[in-house]
Design an enzyme around this catalytic site. Structure first.
Site: not given
Length: 276
Positions: A173, A177, A208
Site C-alpha cells: 500500500y 501511494k 471510515t
C-alpha cells in the site's frame, strides 16, 4: 488590482467535477465540491454507492444547502452517477468520452491488503497495485488530454501518510501511494505548461467503514490517535477543505504538491512526550 476575486476564489460555479471512488471520504468530497457550486459526476464500482451520493447532492440543493452550478437539469445541478470498475481495461476512457469536458478530477479509489511483504501473494500485489497505482495512471490518460486541449484543469489524487512513512503490514500500500505521488509530480511537470494543475492530498487515519476494524481494537485505535499532534482520528469531512482548495482558483499557483491532512502525524516524532 488583482485578477483574483477574493470573495469567490474558492467557488466552483459552472465547473464539472468528477470524483472517482464515492464511498467514505469520496462521498464527502463530492458533497463539498457540489456545495462550492460544481456539477459532480460520481463514479464508483458499486452503482448503488454512486447513485446514493448523486441523490444526496441533489437533495442538498433542493433543500438550499449547496451552491448552484450550471447544470443540465438531470437532478439538482446536473449531478450524475456512473458505475465504473477502474481496473477494467478502457473503462475510464469510455466514461471520460461520455462525460466530455471536465474541470476537476478527484481520485480516491484505493485498497489495502494488510500483510507483511513475505506473506503477500502475487495476486494480492497485483490487485493493490492495479487499483492504487495503475488506475491513477489510467485516469490521468483518460481525462487529462481534454484538459490540456482546453488549457485548464485541476487533478487531485488522494495519497496517504503512507506515501512518506510506513509500518509492518503496509508495504505494498505504501509503495503504491509513494508511486502515485511520483505520478502526481511528473504529471504536474508535464501538464503545467498547458495550464493543468496536478496535486495530492495525503490523509492520516480517518474514521471510515474501512478503518472500523482498527478502531474496534481499543489499543490499536488509541495508538493511532495518539500518534498525531491533535491526538485523534480525522473525520471524513475534514479532508474536504484541502481538496476543494486545490480544485479552486485559490490554488491557482499550486501544482506538484502533496498536502498533508494528518493532524500532525508526519510532523511529530513518535507517541511518547518526554518531560521538558
Amino acid at each position: 488590482m488583482t485578477s483574483l476575486d477574493y470573495a469567490r476564489m474558492f467557488r466552483l460555479d459552472g465547473r464539472h467535477a468528477v470524483v472517482v471512488g464515492c464511498g467514505g471520504i469520496g462521498a464527502e468530497i463530492a458533497a463539498g465540491l457540489a456545495a462550492q457550486g460544481a456539477r459532480v459526476s460520481c463514479l464508483d464500482k458499486d452503482e448503488a454507492v454512486a447513485v446514493a451520493v448523486r441523490d444526496r447532492l441533489s437533495r442538498n440543493e433542493s433543500d438550499g444547502e449547496a451552491g448552484t452550478g450550471d447544470g443540465d437539469g438531470t437532478g439538482g445541478a446536473g449531478h450524475a452517477a456512473y458505475p465504473v470498475d477502474v481496473r477494467a481495461e478502457g473503462a475510464l476512457a469510455r466514461v471520460a468520452e461520455e462525460l466530455g469536458d471536465v474541470d476537476v478530477l478527484v481520485l480516491t479509489a484505493a485498497m489495502n491488503v494488510r500483510k507483511r511483504l513475505l506473506d503477500y501473494t502475487g495476486e494480492e500485489f497485483d490487485r493493490v497495485v492495479g487499483l492504487n497505482l495503475r488506475a491513477t495512471f489510467d485516469a490521468a490518460r483518460a481525462f487529462a488530454p481534454r484538459m490540456v486541449e482546453r488549457g485548464t484543469g485541476s487533478v487531485v489524487v488522494l495519497t496517504s501518510i503512507r506515501a512518506v512513512t510506513v509500518e509492518p503490514g503496509q508495504g505494498v500500500y505504501a509503495a503504491t501511494k509513494a508511486g502515485a505521488m511520483q505520478l502526481v509530480r511528473t504529471l504536474a511537470a508535464e501538464l503545467g505548461p498547458d495550464g493543468v494543475r496536478v496535486n495530492a492530498v495525503a490523509p492520516g487515519v480517518v474514521e471510515t467503514p474501512l478503518t472500523q476494524q482498527i478502531r474496534d481494537d481499543a489499543e490499536w485505535g488509541r495508538a493511532y490517535a495518539e500518534k498525531s499532534a491533535l491526538g485523534r482520528w480525522a473525520r471524513p469531512e475534514e479532508i474536504v477543505g484541502a481538496v476543494c482548495w486545490l480544485a479552486s482558483d485559490a490554488a491557482s499557483f499550486v501544482t506538484g504538491s502533496q498536502v498533508m491532512v494528518d493532524g500532525g502525524w508526519t510532523a511529530v516524532d513518535g507517541r511518547f512526550t518526554p518531560p521538558t
